[in-house]
Write an enzyme that holds these catalytic residues in place. Sequence first.
Site, short mmCIF file in Angstrom:
data_model
loop_
_atom_site.label_atom_id
_atom_site.label_comp_id
_atom_site.label_asym_id
_atom_site.label_seq_id
_atom_site.Cartn_x
_atom_site.Cartn_y
_atom_site.Cartn_z
N HIS A 177 0.95 -1.04 -0.16
CA HIS A 177 -0.14 -0.02 -0.24
C HIS A 177 0.95 1.18 -0.15
CE1 HIS A 177 -2.85 2.87 1.17
NE2 HIS A 177 -3.95 2.09 0.78
N HIS A 178 0.60 2.25 -0.67
CA HIS A 178 1.20 3.43 -0.80
C HIS A 178 1.42 4.34 0.38
CE1 HIS A 178 3.52 6.31 -3.26
NE2 HIS A 178 2.75 6.02 -4.12
N SER A 179 0.67 4.01 1.47
CA SER A 179 0.72 4.54 2.77
C SER A 179 2.29 4.09 3.45
CB SER A 179 -0.38 4.35 3.50
OG SER A 179 -0.49 3.02 3.82
#
Length: 463
Positions: free
Chosen positions: A131-133
């Site tokens: 996930h980009h987070s």
Amino acid sequence: MSAFEALMWRMETDAHLRSTMTVVDILDRAPDWRRLVAAHDWASRLIPRFRQRVQEPALQLGPPTWVDDGNFDLHYHLQRVALPEPGNERQLFDLAQAEAMAPFDRARSPWRALLIEGLEGGRAAYLLKLHHSVTDGQGGIQLLALLHSRKREPSPEKAAPDARTGEETDALRLLRSQAQRAVLDAPLAAARGARGAVELCAGFVRRPWDGARRAAEFGRSLQRVLAPPSTPPSPLLARRSLSWHFEAMDVPLDDLKRAGKAAGGSLNDAYIAALLGAFRRYHERLGSPIDALPMAMPISLRSGDHPMGGNRFAGARFSAPVGVEDPAERIRIVHEFVLNVREEPAIDALGFAAPTLNRLPAPVVAQWYAGQTAKLDLQASNVAGLPWEAYIAGAKIERMLPFGPVPGCAVMVTLLSYAGTCCIGVNCDPASVTDPPLFMDCLRNGLEEVLALGAPAVASSAG
């Protein structure tokens, strides 16, 4: 979790805005499964983030927080599958895009890995999605460098700390903890704010014109950064869906560098110019020529003293000169834009606004952001990868293919350099790009015309 990362996490109330990054390594053979499991166990203990999940406070009244996952199960995150015969690249991409589109279990750490066996020629593939987070593309490469080795042989001397025990943290407990911390921190925050205000006022009194000038410059920069591209989206690419379609190709790194340098630009400028040439050809081939299209690209804010992982980038949007037929001229236009945007004082406008946006209901922010990205035809990213040949659990990585998310736009193209090769991963919405083979043919043509700029001249001899 930073305010910007919290935005990416929460905006997934709109499924179009899922922020999943995927890397597919093409391997010369199947790696040793036990070594692969051991490598992931080692890496997940070395990098605690990979054993953490995201905890939201009750009613989302505070920021989401990373907490150690007491239910972490490595065998959920790392699995193995096999392609049916003949095991070609199209089958691999179909499997990879399906895995990338599947949403994360938000009660677990947001990453998954697959060993994909049965690739033709006795090869295999390794897929990692994050996930980009968790991190941006460059931070992801830093993490991959830890997981990958420079040799086939195992390294038994590697040591990692013991896995941390999980935290008993639920939504209500987290909200109570955040509220207590805010109360305790309030006097210090007020003191810092008062000191900052005093210093600002003193500076303004001493140099009033300098303060006013900087404020005006920042305001003008903010206007430029927030202004949408003046070019309307392409009617040919107007439709959107929830589906992703993966394609890939590669070019020699040095060739692309030479092409950019020949036109007074960089590798990135040459790469973007090639993409624009591809879009011009695609539109012309389908009888819908355009002169420009709205696009976006990330601008890295990462410096040498930033810690590993995390997100350190800002987005820049502009009207891309698709209709300029001369590839050298396209390179010069892109080069000038990138130089100018890096100097914008307000380049990180979304980062500045993130704390405020996080106080709004997530569906409201998602609706606003989706309205912005839906007006983009292209997003393009360039990530500096590993310069050396890498191995994973005894298998050599032949190609490292990157696939970024399509956050509401029509096409996301990512370039990842690896061991002298630029691997280009294309993720397109099939509702927008209705003829992917034609688009890839146009991309090959766009790259060829740009690479020709750096090709050595062939001397002719008189008879």
